[in-house]
Design a protein around this motif. Structure first.
Motif, PDB file in Angstrom:
ATOM      1  N   ALA A 100      -0.047  -5.734  -6.647  1.00  0.00           N
ATOM      2  CA  ALA A 100      -1.207  -6.324  -5.962  1.00  0.00           C
ATOM      3  C   ALA A 100      -2.510  -5.625  -6.339  1.00  0.00           C
ATOM      4  O   ALA A 100      -3.578  -6.033  -5.875  1.00  0.00           O
ATOM      5  CB  ALA A 100      -1.005  -6.257  -4.452  1.00  0.00           C
ATOM      6  N   GLY A 101      -2.428  -4.575  -7.145  1.00  0.00           N
ATOM      7  CA  GLY A 101      -3.646  -3.936  -7.630  1.00  0.00           C
ATOM      8  C   GLY A 101      -3.948  -2.567  -7.071  1.00  0.00           C
ATOM      9  O   GLY A 101      -4.967  -1.960  -7.444  1.00  0.00           O
ATOM     10  N   PHE A 102      -3.102  -2.052  -6.186  1.00  0.00           N
ATOM     11  CA  PHE A 102      -3.337  -0.704  -5.682  1.00  0.00           C
ATOM     12  C   PHE A 102      -3.118   0.297  -6.819  1.00  0.00           C
ATOM     13  O   PHE A 102      -2.056   0.297  -7.452  1.00  0.00           O
ATOM     14  CB  PHE A 102      -2.368  -0.367  -4.541  1.00  0.00           C
ATOM     15  CG  PHE A 102      -2.673  -1.013  -3.234  1.00  0.00           C
ATOM     16  CD1 PHE A 102      -3.503  -0.388  -2.307  1.00  0.00           C
ATOM     17  CD2 PHE A 102      -2.134  -2.245  -2.917  1.00  0.00           C
ATOM     18  CE1 PHE A 102      -3.787  -0.988  -1.082  1.00  0.00           C
ATOM     19  CE2 PHE A 102      -2.406  -2.862  -1.701  1.00  0.00           C
ATOM     20  CZ  PHE A 102      -3.239  -2.233  -0.785  1.00  0.00           C
ATOM     21  N   PRO A 103      -4.089   1.171  -7.090  1.00  0.00           N
ATOM     22  CA  PRO A 103      -3.842   2.228  -8.072  1.00  0.00           C
ATOM     23  C   PRO A 103      -2.828   3.210  -7.518  1.00  0.00           C
ATOM     24  O   PRO A 103      -2.723   3.391  -6.301  1.00  0.00           O
ATOM     25  CB  PRO A 103      -5.221   2.874  -8.249  1.00  0.00           C
ATOM     26  CG  PRO A 103      -5.961   2.555  -6.988  1.00  0.00           C
ATOM     27  CD  PRO A 103      -5.440   1.233  -6.520  1.00  0.00           C
ATOM     28  N   ALA A 104      -2.080   3.842  -8.404  1.00  0.00           N
ATOM     29  CA  ALA A 104      -0.991   4.722  -7.963  1.00  0.00           C
ATOM     30  C   ALA A 104      -1.484   5.817  -7.038  1.00  0.00           C
ATOM     31  O   ALA A 104      -0.770   6.214  -6.107  1.00  0.00           O
ATOM     32  CB  ALA A 104      -0.289   5.329  -9.182  1.00  0.00           C
ATOM     33  N   GLU A 105      -2.687   6.307  -7.253  1.00  0.00           N
ATOM     34  CA  GLU A 105      -3.190   7.397  -6.410  1.00  0.00           C
ATOM     35  C   GLU A 105      -3.484   6.956  -4.983  1.00  0.00           C
ATOM     36  O   GLU A 105      -3.720   7.802  -4.100  1.00  0.00           O
ATOM     37  CB  GLU A 105      -4.446   8.023  -7.024  1.00  0.00           C
ATOM     38  CG  GLU A 105      -5.588   7.064  -7.272  1.00  0.00           C
ATOM     39  CD  GLU A 105      -5.560   6.474  -8.672  1.00  0.00           C
ATOM     40  OE1 GLU A 105      -6.630   6.026  -9.140  1.00  0.00           O
ATOM     41  OE2 GLU A 105      -4.462   6.440  -9.288  1.00  0.00           O
ATOM     42  N   ARG A 106      -3.449   5.651  -4.720  1.00  0.00           N
ATOM     43  CA  ARG A 106      -3.634   5.155  -3.358  1.00  0.00           C
ATOM     44  C   ARG A 106      -2.330   4.606  -2.785  1.00  0.00           C
ATOM     45  O   ARG A 106      -2.338   3.869  -1.794  1.00  0.00           O
ATOM     46  CB  ARG A 106      -4.714   4.080  -3.326  1.00  0.00           C
ATOM     47  CG  ARG A 106      -6.136   4.653  -3.395  1.00  0.00           C
ATOM     48  CD  ARG A 106      -7.156   3.580  -3.697  1.00  0.00           C
ATOM     49  NE  ARG A 106      -7.095   2.454  -2.780  1.00  0.00           N
ATOM     50  CZ  ARG A 106      -7.649   1.264  -3.031  1.00  0.00           C
ATOM     51  NH1 ARG A 106      -8.283   1.060  -4.174  1.00  0.00           N
ATOM     52  NH2 ARG A 106      -7.565   0.288  -2.153  1.00  0.00           N
ATOM     53  N   VAL A 107      -1.203   4.969  -3.401  1.00  0.00           N
ATOM     54  CA  VAL A 107       0.101   4.514  -2.949  1.00  0.00           C
ATOM     55  C   VAL A 107       0.936   5.721  -2.536  1.00  0.00           C
ATOM     56  O   VAL A 107       1.016   6.712  -3.265  1.00  0.00           O
ATOM     57  CB  VAL A 107       0.836   3.727  -4.051  1.00  0.00           C
ATOM     58  CG1 VAL A 107       2.244   3.347  -3.603  1.00  0.00           C
ATOM     59  CG2 VAL A 107       0.053   2.478  -4.431  1.00  0.00           C
ATOM     60  N   ARG A 108       1.541   5.639  -1.362  1.00  0.00           N
ATOM     61  CA  ARG A 108       2.440   6.695  -0.899  1.00  0.00           C
ATOM     62  C   ARG A 108       3.772   6.055  -0.507  1.00  0.00           C
ATOM     63  O   ARG A 108       3.803   5.112   0.285  1.00  0.00           O
ATOM     64  CB  ARG A 108       1.831   7.449   0.285  1.00  0.00           C
ATOM     65  CG  ARG A 108       2.711   8.586   0.813  1.00  0.00           C
ATOM     66  CD  ARG A 108       1.865   9.657   1.501  1.00  0.00           C
ATOM     67  NE  ARG A 108       0.920   9.099   2.449  1.00  0.00           N
ATOM     68  CZ  ARG A 108       1.208   8.848   3.727  1.00  0.00           C
ATOM     69  NH1 ARG A 108       2.415   9.107   4.185  1.00  0.00           N
ATOM     70  NH2 ARG A 108       0.294   8.357   4.527  1.00  0.00           N
TER      71      ARG A 108
END
Length: 443
Positions: A100-108
């Motif tokens: 959906a476009g979340f960059p990895a650094e904003r995913v936990r």
């Protein structure tokens, strides 16, 4: 204005929860006529507004969306564009967030007793360019499993603070033993995490649907986690105190004062780490509504039973949690000026599953019901479509936006039997965990 541009002294508007009567009735009737029932309707604008209120209430915190509340692509894209991160409970949710476009650094990825397949997938995606991804572990075994797979990235440790609360015992997590490492062993697990990878955070969650008196438990959790963070070496970058912000499903419940919750959280959070929160329900609950049609009307000695084409396979919360959802008829009026208004009638609204639990609402006052009436079930954007099932071989409903965009097409019987029809292959067909965007399909 983004959350980072606000100050804690600025107050944000906290409107009442959107009720069934607040939706455009004519628009809902039109959508039901076009797409059929049962039908979930989502309003991305409301999702966006709820995100903005959260960012305004927590201007100095990281705000992550608890993806499990609603994983549809439209919701995830709206949340990402609003600036929230994604807190994921499974590898599938991680994949959906990335797609959906979340960059990895904003995913936990918050792993609760993670299956091996989940860890395999998440570690693979981490290697493939997701090095900013953070993995939360709630047991020493999970650390060992990650180390065995060569993971040495960002790690967060989930702690059991010994305090829980929530709208139902089945969603009270803060004191349940399966969630997080024991508080008195958190230090050693955090040290071990820093040996495996980079220890960056702490996490705890009191429970789901927290409001009113339960907020005191949330404050205790926040204070305990802040105290722990200050005692650790190395110190964490952030401390996530969970989400669980309650939504008043019933008109009798007082609205959640988001600003007061934010103030109380800040007051209890006395440490140098960055505060993080992860609401899910608050973002999407009142951004969704369920449409269902009356299929049978039966008078009994106890009540008038209104049978509808939505049931526990469509909306599980009433059967699972005894949850309340407001029900309104769009086919008559109880207190309007219409001279032909039907008499108010006490009704039991039940679904098509042959189980006593399949009740969407008891003792609900509706205009005298008739077969073919269109009913709305309110505040179903969170854990509505997400928990729908194919029990009784009932295909899951379609989901559309208020503007008529297809979010998820209606399942068919062919969809339900597809895996059985493919049973002669080697078991790998369709194994890709990436999710397809079906919004262009017909509902």
């Amino acid at each position: 204005m983004s959350g980072s541009d606000r100050t804690a002294g600025e107050r944000t508007t906290n409107p009442p929860v959107r009720r069934p009567a607040d939706w455009d009735a004519e628009r809902l009737r039109s959508l039901a006529a076009e797409y059929g029932t049962p039908l979930y309707v989502l309003d991305p604008d409301r999702v966006r507004q709820n995100c903005e209120r959260l960012l305004g209430a927590f201007p100095d915190a990281t705000v992550d969306y608890a993806v499990k509340a609603n994983t549809t692509r439209t919701v995830l894209e709206t949340v990402e564009q609003a600036g929230l991160g994604a807190e994921c409970a499974s590898a599938g949710e991680v994949r959906r967030a990335l797609d959906a476009g979340f960059p990895a650094e904003r995913v936990r990825y918050t792993a609760v007793n993670p299956p091996a397949a989940d860890l395999d997938a998440v570690v693979d995606w981490w290697r493939e360019g997701g090095d900013g991804l953070t993995v939360t572990v709630g047991a020493r075994d999970a650390l060992d499993a990650l180390a065995e797979r060569g993971y040495d990235g960002r790690l967060c440790v989930r702690v059991n603070p010994g305090v829980g609360a929530g709208h139902h015992e089945k969603v009270t997590t803060g004191d349940a033993p399966q969630f997080g490492v024991p508080f008195d062993r958190a230090d050693e697990v955090c040290t071990a995490a820093d040996d495996v990878g980079e220890f960056v955070g702490l996490h705890a969650h009191v429970g789901s649907g927290v409001s009113g008196e339960d907020l005191s438990a949330h404050e205790v959790l926040v204070a305990r986690m802040a105290m722990l963070a200050d005692e650790l070496d190395p110190a964490p970058e952030f401390v996530s105190v969970g989400g669980g912000l309650g939504v008043p499903y019933s008109r009798d419940e007082p609205p959640l004062d988001l600003e007061s919750v934010a103030d109380a959280t800040r007051d209890a959070f006395d440490c140098d780490a960055r505060l993080a929160v992860e609401p899910g329900r608050y973002v999407v609950a009142d951004a969704g509504i369920l449409l269902t049609e009356a299929t049978t009307v039966k008078e009994t000695e106890e009540t008038v039973v209104v049978g509808v084409d939505a049931g526990m396979t469509t909306l599980l919360r009433p059967a699972l949690y005894d949850a309340y959802h407001e029900i309104r008829s769009l086919s008559g009026t109880v207190d309007g000026d219409d001279r032909h208004a039907r008499d108010p009638t006490l009704c039991l609204v039940a679904g098509p599953v042959c189980e006593t639990a399949d009740v969407l609402g008891e003792e609900r006052v509706l205009p005298a019901p008739e077969r073919g009436d269109l009913l709305t079930v309110g505040t179903t954007g969170a854990y509505g479509y997400e928990m729908a099932s194919t029990y009784n071989s009932r295909p899951r409903p379609a989901v559309v936006t208020l503007d008529g965009e297809t979010v998820a097409r209606r399942e068919t019987l062919a969809d339900l039997t597809r895996l059985e029809a493919d049973g002669d292959d080697d078991g790998t067909r369709g194994a890709d965990t990436r999710t397809a965007d079906t919004r262009g399909d017909d509902a």
